[in-house]
Design a protein around this motif. Structure first.
Motif, mmCIF file in Angstrom:
data_model
loop_
_atom_site.group_PDB
_atom_site.id
_atom_site.type_symbol
_atom_site.label_atom_id
_atom_site.label_comp_id
_atom_site.label_asym_id
_atom_site.label_seq_id
_atom_site.Cartn_x
_atom_site.Cartn_y
_atom_site.Cartn_z
ATOM 1 N N GLY A 73 16.417 6.873 -35.170
ATOM 2 C CA GLY A 73 17.570 7.463 -35.122
ATOM 3 C C GLY A 73 18.795 6.296 -34.862
ATOM 4 N N SER A 74 18.695 5.633 -33.754
ATOM 5 C CA SER A 74 19.493 4.412 -33.380
ATOM 6 C C SER A 74 19.453 3.513 -34.337
ATOM 7 N N LEU A 75 18.254 2.859 -35.093
ATOM 8 C CA LEU A 75 18.266 2.019 -35.909
ATOM 9 C C LEU A 75 18.982 2.489 -37.132
ATOM 10 N N ALA A 79 21.826 0.434 -38.586
ATOM 11 C CA ALA A 79 21.987 0.014 -40.007
ATOM 12 C C ALA A 79 23.031 0.244 -40.855
ATOM 13 N N GLN A 80 23.656 1.571 -40.449
ATOM 14 C CA GLN A 80 24.774 2.021 -41.299
ATOM 15 C C GLN A 80 25.867 1.265 -40.807
ATOM 16 N N ALA A 81 26.098 0.825 -39.429
ATOM 17 C CA ALA A 81 27.240 -0.009 -39.129
ATOM 18 C C ALA A 81 27.066 -1.238 -39.631
ATOM 19 N N TRP A 82 25.851 -1.973 -39.601
ATOM 20 C CA TRP A 82 25.835 -3.173 -40.301
ATOM 21 C C TRP A 82 26.229 -3.371 -41.640
ATOM 22 N N GLU A 83 25.829 -2.103 -42.399
ATOM 23 C CA GLU A 83 26.256 -2.390 -43.756
ATOM 24 C C GLU A 83 27.754 -2.252 -44.216
ATOM 25 N N ARG A 84 28.499 -1.327 -43.424
ATOM 26 C CA ARG A 84 29.803 -1.500 -43.393
ATOM 27 C C ARG A 84 30.595 -2.791 -43.218
ATOM 28 N N PRO A 151 9.640 -11.010 -31.587
ATOM 29 C CA PRO A 151 10.307 -9.540 -31.629
ATOM 30 C C PRO A 151 11.429 -9.529 -30.748
ATOM 31 N N MET A 152 12.112 -8.475 -31.369
ATOM 32 C CA MET A 152 13.443 -8.312 -30.338
ATOM 33 C C MET A 152 13.358 -7.092 -29.688
ATOM 34 N N VAL A 153 13.487 -7.222 -28.408
ATOM 35 C CA VAL A 153 13.475 -5.924 -27.680
ATOM 36 C C VAL A 153 14.657 -5.123 -27.600
ATOM 37 N N LEU A 154 14.391 -3.763 -27.971
ATOM 38 C CA LEU A 154 15.258 -2.769 -27.954
ATOM 39 C C LEU A 154 15.685 -1.941 -26.463
ATOM 40 N N GLY A 155 14.567 -1.672 -25.945
ATOM 41 C CA GLY A 155 14.559 -0.844 -24.693
ATOM 42 C C GLY A 155 13.075 -0.596 -24.422
ATOM 43 N N GLU A 156 13.095 0.107 -23.288
ATOM 44 C CA GLU A 156 11.910 0.259 -22.679
ATOM 45 C C GLU A 156 11.474 1.997 -22.250
ATOM 46 N N ALA A 157 10.553 2.438 -22.374
ATOM 47 C CA ALA A 157 10.159 3.718 -21.778
ATOM 48 C C ALA A 157 9.077 3.435 -20.621
ATOM 49 N N PHE A 315 19.385 -8.739 -40.318
ATOM 50 C CA PHE A 315 19.653 -7.268 -39.544
ATOM 51 C C PHE A 315 18.925 -7.646 -38.068
ATOM 52 N N GLY A 316 17.909 -8.241 -37.815
ATOM 53 C CA GLY A 316 17.468 -8.617 -36.739
ATOM 54 C C GLY A 316 18.654 -9.152 -35.673
ATOM 55 N N GLU A 317 19.030 -10.142 -36.272
ATOM 56 C CA GLU A 317 20.241 -10.889 -35.765
ATOM 57 C C GLU A 317 21.276 -10.065 -35.390
ATOM 58 N N TYR A 318 21.790 -8.975 -36.020
ATOM 59 C CA TYR A 318 22.808 -8.175 -36.028
ATOM 60 C C TYR A 318 22.511 -7.176 -34.706
ATOM 61 N N LEU A 319 21.164 -6.778 -34.786
ATOM 62 C CA LEU A 319 20.582 -5.896 -33.677
ATOM 63 C C LEU A 319 20.702 -6.823 -31.982
ATOM 64 N N ALA A 320 20.154 -7.984 -32.342
ATOM 65 C CA ALA A 320 20.098 -8.692 -31.094
ATOM 66 C C ALA A 320 21.450 -8.709 -30.560
ATOM 67 N N SER A 321 22.507 -9.143 -31.405
ATOM 68 C CA SER A 321 23.976 -9.018 -30.831
ATOM 69 C C SER A 321 24.398 -7.768 -30.301
ATOM 70 N N ALA A 322 24.174 -6.663 -31.021
ATOM 71 C CA ALA A 322 24.461 -5.202 -30.380
ATOM 72 C C ALA A 322 23.835 -5.156 -29.275
ATOM 73 N N VAL A 323 22.424 -5.478 -29.072
ATOM 74 C CA VAL A 323 22.033 -5.057 -27.865
ATOM 75 C C VAL A 323 22.406 -6.092 -26.783
ATOM 76 N N SER A 324 22.553 -7.188 -26.893
ATOM 77 C CA SER A 324 23.117 -7.974 -25.736
ATOM 78 C C SER A 324 24.487 -7.893 -25.389
ATOM 79 N N GLN A 325 25.228 -6.948 -26.261
ATOM 80 C CA GLN A 325 26.751 -6.757 -26.095
ATOM 81 C C GLN A 325 26.688 -5.195 -25.558
ATOM 82 N N GLY A 326 25.844 -4.539 -25.533
ATOM 83 C CA GLY A 326 25.506 -3.157 -25.101
ATOM 84 C C GLY A 326 25.754 -2.127 -26.104
ATOM 85 N N GLY A 327 25.951 -2.510 -27.441
ATOM 86 C CA GLY A 327 26.311 -1.710 -28.470
ATOM 87 C C GLY A 327 25.096 -1.061 -29.114
ATOM 88 N N PHE A 328 24.024 -1.233 -28.764
ATOM 89 C CA PHE A 328 22.751 -0.313 -29.104
ATOM 90 C C PHE A 328 22.326 0.350 -28.106
#
Length: 559
Positions: A73-75, A79-84, A151-157, A315-328
């Motif tokens: 869901g989060s990805l 993906a939609q935000a990146w496509e915009r 691999p780009m880390v998204l989070g952890e459980a 897309f991975g580069e976009y995700l990395a930026s979002a994660v580092s900025q707290g946007g993911f």
């Protein structure tokens, strides 16, 4: 790179606005002229700006990302935000399509035969909910180079034991120093607690628990610790995944039972059950592996082109930026501060050693699928995985799902039956001989099932009885030693006016054959459950109503 996938976006327009009733005002001509000029100029300016902003043209070309349910869901939102932002490559509009695929299924599919009927196109990138799955993928010689970038880390459980609060308190596991894995295993073997574990071959919660329980304390693998853990589970219980564990726990209401779950699963269970004695998460000492969700590009896989890999990397580069900025953000994942340390929790060597040792300790499986391909299978529709399909097609899809989940050392073959399927007077036919479910074996059997789904049905009734006796005899003649040998019947009938014996006579015949193999009958739609249950019981098996979401392998496979 082939472009041309249509991107359909719903319009936000709901229709023209109605003019308000009332007196109309007259407007001076010079005001109209001036207004028109302003609007024209504004339109030209807007068009020029839009032209500058537009970096691509044409339909959007998307590559597939296979994502675990916990992060899909989060990805998808990302993906939609990146496509915009209108990303482009060589002037073409690009994007990603996130497909929800359980990590265990994705791991098997990437290594062997990808189930396109169920999960769509083969993925270009992968987002498992535990980095351990990527370590398992790259532990094999043939797939070692499949992950082409870090691999780009998204989070952890967190991997935990779910323990009833009363039990955790009485054992001193709550509020004080948590037990070590050795102490947990000792308590299970002594009968103080009952350890219920999720299957490490089919669930993230089971895999990370296995890695923690079998750790040598220095980041490696201990065979002795694994054997003790396996013995504790043998004394307790196991299930396909955390959901099945929770269902069994709720039904048993045994506070002495402890389960291998992830931290958010404990929270969800408490929120839904509102139990008087809630579960508390206990993290045994020595647990160093969590469910680290990550995103990776499969650029080293043979089906991934350079251009597709580049889109996935962007897309991975976009995700990395979002994660580092707290946007993911993902509700089921905690943020990770030290991403390098998180990725270092598992290595291909350690995960490979643990999983292979676990597999070697379990029995193998040898399956002969007996598929009804009579005209009855196209005369009824059933629900399967959210779609309404012919019963025969549902049976084919279930068989494909089971094949995709099989271990490489397991074996499977395929028979079909219908009036005259094997020639005059013979109602069954071998479609695919039994073979190991290696990458080549899975691919071949899956293709045989796809090919079968495109053939015409056999006219007449469903000749199950004599076909089952033949299949059961054949499997007993070709038993795999020290394996679980089963015939799996897939049908929406169970009534047979074509065979000579009755259902009772067929059951007696199966009982008299007394082979080491067993029979599982799976009934779709309006199948005669009573007849199918009688036949399965006669051969030491079980009748299973076909679940609409699939997933019966865990019932017949060795734990």
């Amino acid at each position: 790179m082939v472009f041309g996938i249509e991107h359909k976006v719903k319009s936000h327009r709901t229709g023209r606005r109605r003019k308000k009733a009332g007196q109309q005002r007259l407007v001076a001509p010079w005001i109209v002229v001036t207004l028109v000029c302003v609007l024209v100029a504004s339109g030209l300016t807007w068009g020029f700006v839009a032209l500058l902003r537009s970096g691509c043209s044409g339909d959007v070309y998307r590559v597939t990302v296979a994502a675990a349910p916990a992060v899909a869901g989060s990805l998808g939102d990302a993906a939609q935000a990146w496509e915009r932002e209108q990303p482009e490559l060589d002037g073409d509009c690009i994007g990603v399509e996130v497909q929800e695929v359980p990590s265990a299924d994705a791991s098997r599919g990437i290594q062997a035969a990808w189930d396109e009927m169920k999960y769509g196109k083969r993925p270009i990138a992968w987002a498992p909910d535990a980095q351990a799955w990527a370590s398992w993928l790259t532990s094999g010689e043939a797939t070692a180079g499949y992950v082409s970038s870090e691999p780009m880390v998204l989070g952890e459980a967190e991997s935990v034991l779910a323990v009833a609060e009363s039990t955790a308190t009485s054992l001193g596991w709550l509020g004080g120093e948590p037990p070590s894995w050795q102490e947990v295993v000792d308590a299970a073997q002594a009968g103080t607690v009952s350890l219920a574990a999720a299957n490490p071959r089919s669930s993230t919660e089971g895999l990370v628990a296995l890695l923690n329980a079998s750790s040598d304390g220095a980041g490696g693998f201990s065979q002795e610790a694994l054997e003790a853990y396996a013995a504790a589970i043998e004394a307790g219980s196991s299930a396909e995944d955390g959901d099945a564990l929770q269902e069994a726990y709720a039904a048993a209401a045994d506070p002495a039972q402890v389960m291998t779950l992830l931290d958010y699963q404990v929270e969800e269970f408490n929120a839904e059950s509102e139990a008087v004695d809630p579960l508390v998460p206990v993290t045994p000492q020595g647990s160093s592996v969590g469910a680290v969700a990550s995103y990776m590009v499969l650029g080293g896989a043979g089906w991934v082109s350079d251009s597709d890999a580049r889109i996935a990397e962007m897309f991975g580069e976009y995700l990395a930026s979002a994660v580092s900025q707290g946007g993911f953000e993902d509700a089921e994942l905690a943020p990770v501060e030290d991403r390098a340390a998180a990725l270092a929790q598992t290595t291909p060597e350690t995960v490979g050693a643990a999983v292979r040792a676990w597999q070697s300790g379990a029995q193998d499986l040898n399956v002969l699928f007996l598929l009804d391909w009579s005209s009855a299978t196209e005369q009824e529709t059933v629900e399967y995985e959210g779609e309404t399909v012919e019963a025969g097609i549902a049976a084919v899809r279930m068989a494909i799902d089971m094949v995709s989940e099989m271990e490489p050392a397991w074996r499977a073959g395929l028979w079909e039956y219908g009036v005259g399927a094997g020639g005059e007077g013979v109602n069954w036919r071998a479609v695919a001989d039994g073979a190991e479910m290696s990458e080549e074996g899975k691919t071949a059997l899956t293709q045989s099932l796809y090919d079968l789904s495109e053939t015409a049905r056999y006219e007449g009734g469903s000749p199950l009885y004599d076909s089952l006796v033949a299949a059961y005899g054949s499997l007993n003649d070709e038993l795999v030693p020290d394996a679980v040998n089963v015939v799996v019947v897939l049908t929406n009938s169970g009534d047979d006016a074509e065979s000579v014996p009755t259902v009772e006579q067929t059951a007696d015949t199966l009982s008299s054959m007394a082979g080491a193999a067993s029979v599982y009958t799976v009934g779709f739609g309006s199948a005669n459950a009573e007849n199918l249950a009688m036949l399965a019981a006669a051969a030491g098996g079980e009748y299973l109503p076909a679940p609409s979401e699939g997933g019966i392998l865990g019932t017949i496979a060795p734990a």
